[in-house]
Design an enzyme around this catalytic site. Structure first.
Site, PDB file in Angstrom:
ATOM      1  N   ASN A 105     -50.375  21.048  39.472  1.00 17.37           N
ATOM      2  CA  ASN A 105     -50.606  20.817  38.049  1.00 17.37           C
ATOM      3  C   ASN A 105     -49.317  21.207  37.354  1.00 17.37           C
ATOM      4  O   ASN A 105     -48.937  22.385  37.333  1.00 17.37           O
ATOM      5  CB  ASN A 105     -51.745  21.703  37.528  1.00 17.37           C
ATOM      6  CG  ASN A 105     -53.106  21.260  38.051  1.00 17.37           C
ATOM      7  OD1 ASN A 105     -53.233  20.200  38.658  1.00 17.37           O
ATOM      8  ND2 ASN A 105     -54.119  22.061  37.803  1.00 17.37           N
ATOM      9  N   GLN A 157     -65.296  22.191  30.949  1.00 14.74           N
ATOM     10  CA  GLN A 157     -64.573  21.686  29.787  1.00 14.74           C
ATOM     11  C   GLN A 157     -65.230  20.463  29.153  1.00 14.74           C
ATOM     12  O   GLN A 157     -64.955  20.144  28.006  1.00 14.74           O
ATOM     13  CB  GLN A 157     -63.120  21.388  30.174  1.00 14.74           C
ATOM     14  CG  GLN A 157     -62.360  22.656  30.548  1.00 14.74           C
ATOM     15  CD  GLN A 157     -60.920  22.399  30.928  1.00 14.74           C
ATOM     16  OE1 GLN A 157     -60.632  22.131  32.091  1.00 14.74           O
ATOM     17  NE2 GLN A 157     -60.009  22.469  29.979  1.00 14.74           N
ATOM     18  N   TYR A 171     -46.816  20.999  33.947  1.00 15.89           N
ATOM     19  CA  TYR A 171     -46.708  20.691  32.518  1.00 15.89           C
ATOM     20  C   TYR A 171     -45.335  21.019  31.951  1.00 15.89           C
ATOM     21  O   TYR A 171     -44.831  20.295  31.101  1.00 15.89           O
ATOM     22  CB  TYR A 171     -47.749  21.491  31.714  1.00 15.89           C
ATOM     23  CG  TYR A 171     -49.172  21.081  31.965  1.00 15.89           C
ATOM     24  CD1 TYR A 171     -49.891  21.581  33.058  1.00 15.89           C
ATOM     25  CD2 TYR A 171     -49.815  20.178  31.130  1.00 15.89           C
ATOM     26  CE1 TYR A 171     -51.201  21.199  33.296  1.00 15.89           C
ATOM     27  CE2 TYR A 171     -51.130  19.796  31.354  1.00 15.89           C
ATOM     28  CZ  TYR A 171     -51.814  20.303  32.442  1.00 15.89           C
ATOM     29  OH  TYR A 171     -53.110  19.917  32.676  1.00 15.89           O
ATOM     30  N   TRP A 231     -60.304  26.125  27.115  1.00 14.13           N
ATOM     31  CA  TRP A 231     -60.434  27.541  27.447  1.00 14.13           C
ATOM     32  C   TRP A 231     -60.259  28.441  26.222  1.00 14.13           C
ATOM     33  O   TRP A 231     -60.912  28.184  25.213  1.00 14.13           O
ATOM     34  CB  TRP A 231     -59.469  27.880  28.602  1.00 14.13           C
ATOM     35  CG  TRP A 231     -59.640  26.903  29.754  1.00 14.13           C
ATOM     36  CD1 TRP A 231     -58.720  25.995  30.193  1.00 14.13           C
ATOM     37  CD2 TRP A 231     -60.813  26.703  30.588  1.00 14.13           C
ATOM     38  NE1 TRP A 231     -59.232  25.262  31.257  1.00 14.13           N
ATOM     39  CE2 TRP A 231     -60.512  25.678  31.515  1.00 14.13           C
ATOM     40  CE3 TRP A 231     -62.082  27.287  30.654  1.00 14.13           C
ATOM     41  CZ2 TRP A 231     -61.409  25.220  32.479  1.00 14.13           C
ATOM     42  CZ3 TRP A 231     -62.995  26.836  31.619  1.00 14.13           C
ATOM     43  CH2 TRP A 231     -62.645  25.821  32.516  1.00 14.13           C
ATOM     44  N   TRP A 252     -53.825  14.701  32.740  1.00 14.71           N
ATOM     45  CA  TRP A 252     -54.734  15.652  32.091  1.00 14.71           C
ATOM     46  C   TRP A 252     -54.670  15.343  30.605  1.00 14.71           C
ATOM     47  O   TRP A 252     -53.631  15.555  30.006  1.00 14.71           O
ATOM     48  CB  TRP A 252     -54.339  17.124  32.344  1.00 14.71           C
ATOM     49  CG  TRP A 252     -55.386  18.005  31.717  1.00 14.71           C
ATOM     50  CD1 TRP A 252     -55.389  18.522  30.443  1.00 14.71           C
ATOM     51  CD2 TRP A 252     -56.629  18.427  32.323  1.00 14.71           C
ATOM     52  NE1 TRP A 252     -56.547  19.219  30.215  1.00 14.71           N
ATOM     53  CE2 TRP A 252     -57.322  19.180  31.346  1.00 14.71           C
ATOM     54  CE3 TRP A 252     -57.217  18.221  33.569  1.00 14.71           C
ATOM     55  CZ2 TRP A 252     -58.581  19.737  31.602  1.00 14.71           C
ATOM     56  CZ3 TRP A 252     -58.455  18.780  33.810  1.00 14.71           C
ATOM     57  CH2 TRP A 252     -59.124  19.537  32.828  1.00 14.71           C
TER      58      TRP A 252
HETATM   59  C1  NOJ Z   1     -54.789  23.574  33.852  1.00 16.01           C
HETATM   60  C2  NOJ Z   1     -56.266  23.573  34.062  1.00 16.01           C
HETATM   61  O1  NOJ Z   1     -56.582  23.137  35.340  1.00 16.01           O
HETATM   62  C3  NOJ Z   1     -57.039  22.807  33.009  1.00 16.01           C
HETATM   63  O2  NOJ Z   1     -58.354  23.245  33.077  1.00 16.01           O
HETATM   64  C4  NOJ Z   1     -56.409  23.029  31.651  1.00 16.01           C
HETATM   65  O3  NOJ Z   1     -57.175  22.475  30.639  1.00 16.01           O
HETATM   66  C5  NOJ Z   1     -55.025  22.428  31.662  1.00 16.01           C
HETATM   67  N1  NOJ Z   1     -54.232  23.045  32.698  1.00 16.01           N
HETATM   68  C6  NOJ Z   1     -54.275  22.544  30.348  1.00 16.01           C
HETATM   69  O4  NOJ Z   1     -54.058  23.856  30.021  1.00 16.01           O
END
Ligand code: NOJ
Length: 540
Positions: A344, A56, A346, A481, A473
């Protein structure tokens, strides 16, 4: 290293902050109250950091001996990535990493989570040599972080594998990739482990399964109807095989680390999972069961094997022979193979049962396939009757639902006996309509997002959750992506023409937060209702 004395002290001294505010007052989505949080509300030794990943940010896709990754190839197929974006240059971190380390240092974080590009250090996998230039690059990052008192928190695999291995094995579909991964992990332990104390073997195997083998949106782009139309793949079975191979690859790497490196290197090793929280769409018992099932089919899918040695009973119940089996030897290998759980987190989705009622779905926030075993016979959606579960962001299924942080941590604590947790990612992507002035100068939504989610995390910790760290993040806008560069999660914006990094207000907020300067000093001045009506914030 993961001693719990400071954590217990924290539980005793922390007290609820009387200052309560609301996220999303009057906005499009459900409003939530949150308390102000300060760094001192978290225990001594708690790691605050920022996260990135190699593909990324790095760019330099064929420099200094690096080979093509599966992502380098996948992005070249027309239609795979929004606007035809690629990671060829990304944020040019490969050439600007010293500037980025200075930025990270200026934030005052304790740790930096980044990943190692597999094709940069092992261009041909285990059958080729180690690329010295790649090793030098990561050595320099690690040394420069440590010089500034920042802990490297290293993810070994964050989705970019050498294309040669993807060709050879079909990505994660062939058990032989396990030993290639083991060699990759060993190369990392050997070269970096004298200075790295925190290892993550694999980032979000559940997302790899879903995006690469169920929906066909990530390489190798496999899927089958009704989940997607790809030239190859089987959405009902391949995700299960891919996760199985990732789990065993992890388990082998973890055993190797513990036996051969841990005694001298004294680090900890874990895995990171993507963790949506799920809430029942209605109070109906079947939907409550569906929400539990969704958690099992998403999070426990990997965590049950890593902690208990086998897939969740919920999955065994609904899958037939397509769910792979661990041999008794493999069960021993994988059981208890993590020192910590990386989450992770969100957002939260609604869950609707598809066993007792039909699941037809429409709209961008709803995905097909809820009536299939691979999704646990659960249809998930960010909206209920046209109302979003929380305020929208730049990602269709990532609404702002701060309470979900406490809930997902509680779930993990209860199911896994309070195993140490790191929140390895949490962040806010600006809605696309946000104009540039607003994006740079105000950035109110991102600040409130972090305040509200941290407040929710602090609640879980006051109730006893053993959480050891929190990573934003992400450091700077990067290649998101299949969304390309349109979706922006960064504390820093990156000008796509010049690649200059510019701090958003949220970067200044994080810096102040880490210096324990109360967030009251940065009280946002946004009329949320106006934001939603006119698409940008207005001053009160
Ligand atoms: C999860 C992933 O690990 C990361 O690569 C991605 O950019 C973020 N979430 C946000 O979608």
């Amino acid at each position: 290293m993961l001693s719990s004395s400071s954590f217990l002290l924290f539980i005793l001294i922390i007290s609820a902050n009387p200052c309560v505010r609301a996220y999303n007052e009057g906005g499009n989505g459900i409003a939530e109250e949150f308390e102000d949080v300060k760094r001192s509300d978290f225990p001594a030794g708690f790691l605050f950091g920022v996260s990135t990943s190699s593909y990324q940010i790095e760019g330099a896709i064929l420099e200094d001996g690096k080979s093509l990754s599966d992502w380098d190839v996948f992005v070249r197929k027309i239609g795979n990535i929004k606007n035809g974006d690629t990671g060829d240059t990304a944020t040019d971190h490969y050439h600007r990493y010293m500037e980025d380390i200075e930025i990270i240092h200026s934030l005052g974080v304790d740790a930096y989570r980044f990943s190692i590009s597999w094709p940069r250090i092992l261009p041909n996998g285990k059958s080729g040599g180690v690329n010295a230039a790649g090793i030098m690059f990561y050595n320099s990052i690690i040394d420069n972080l440590l010089l500034r008192g920042i802990q490297p928190f290293v993810t070994i695999y964050h989705w970019d594998m050498p294309q040669v291995l993807s060709d050879k094995y079909g990505g994660w579909l062939n058990p032989l990739i396990q030993d290639d991964f083991l060699h990759f992990a060993e190369t990392c332990f050997k070269n970096f482990g004298d200075r790295v104390r925190y290892w993550v073997t694999i980032n979000e195997p559940n997302t790899v399964a879903e995006c690469a083998y169920e929906w066909g949106k990530h390489p190798p782009g496999h899927c089958s109807p009704p989940l997607g139309n790809c030239s190859a793949g089987n959405s009902d079975t391949e995700p299960l095989i891919a996760v199985h191979n990732m789990l065993l690859a992890h388990a082998k790497a973890s055993k190797l680390y513990r036996e051969q490196f841990l005694p001298k290197q004294e680090g900890v090793i874990g895995m990171v999972l993507h963790s949506f929280m799920f809430e029942p769409l209605t109070d109906d018992e079947h939907n409550k069961e569906a929400a539990d099932r969704a958690l099992a089919f998403n999070l426990a899918w990997a965590l049950d094997p890593l902690v208990f040695g086998d897939y969740p009973p919920e999955m065994r119940r609904y899958h037939g022979n397509e769910l792979p089996k661990f041999t008794s030897e493999e069960r021993l290998l994988i059981r208890d193979s993590i020192d910590f759980i990386g989450l992770n987190h969100y957002s939260t989705l609604y869950a609707k049962d598809c066993i007792h009622s039909s699941c037809s779905c429409s709209g961008s926030a709803c995905l097909p396939g809820g009536d299939r075993a691979i999704l646990g016979f659960v249809s998930t959606s960010a909206e209920n009757g046209g109302v979003l579960i929380g305020e929208p962001t730049g990602m269709p299924r990532f609404s702002v639902v701060p309470r979900g942080m406490e809930e997902i941590v509680d779930y993990t604590v209860n199911r896994y006996d309070n195993k140490p947790i790191f929140i390895t990612e949490n962040g806010y992507s600006s809605p696309l309509q946000q104009d540039q002035l607003d994006d740079l100068q105000r950035d109110v939504k991102r600040i409130e997002f972090h305040q509200a989610y941290l407040s929710s995390l602090a609640r879980a910790m006051r109730n006893g959750a053993d959480v050891r760290g929190y990573f934003v993040w992400t450091l700077m806008d990067n290649f998101e992506w299949s969304f390309g560069y349109d979706v922006k999660f960064g504390l820093y914006s990156v000008d796509r023409a010049t690649l200059n990094r510019n701090p958003r207000s949220s970067a200044k907020w994080y810096r102040n937060f880490l210096r324990n300067i109360s967030s009251n000093g940065m009280k946002p001045r946004t009329a949320f209702s106006l934001w939603n009506k006119v698409g940008r914030a207005e001053e009160e």
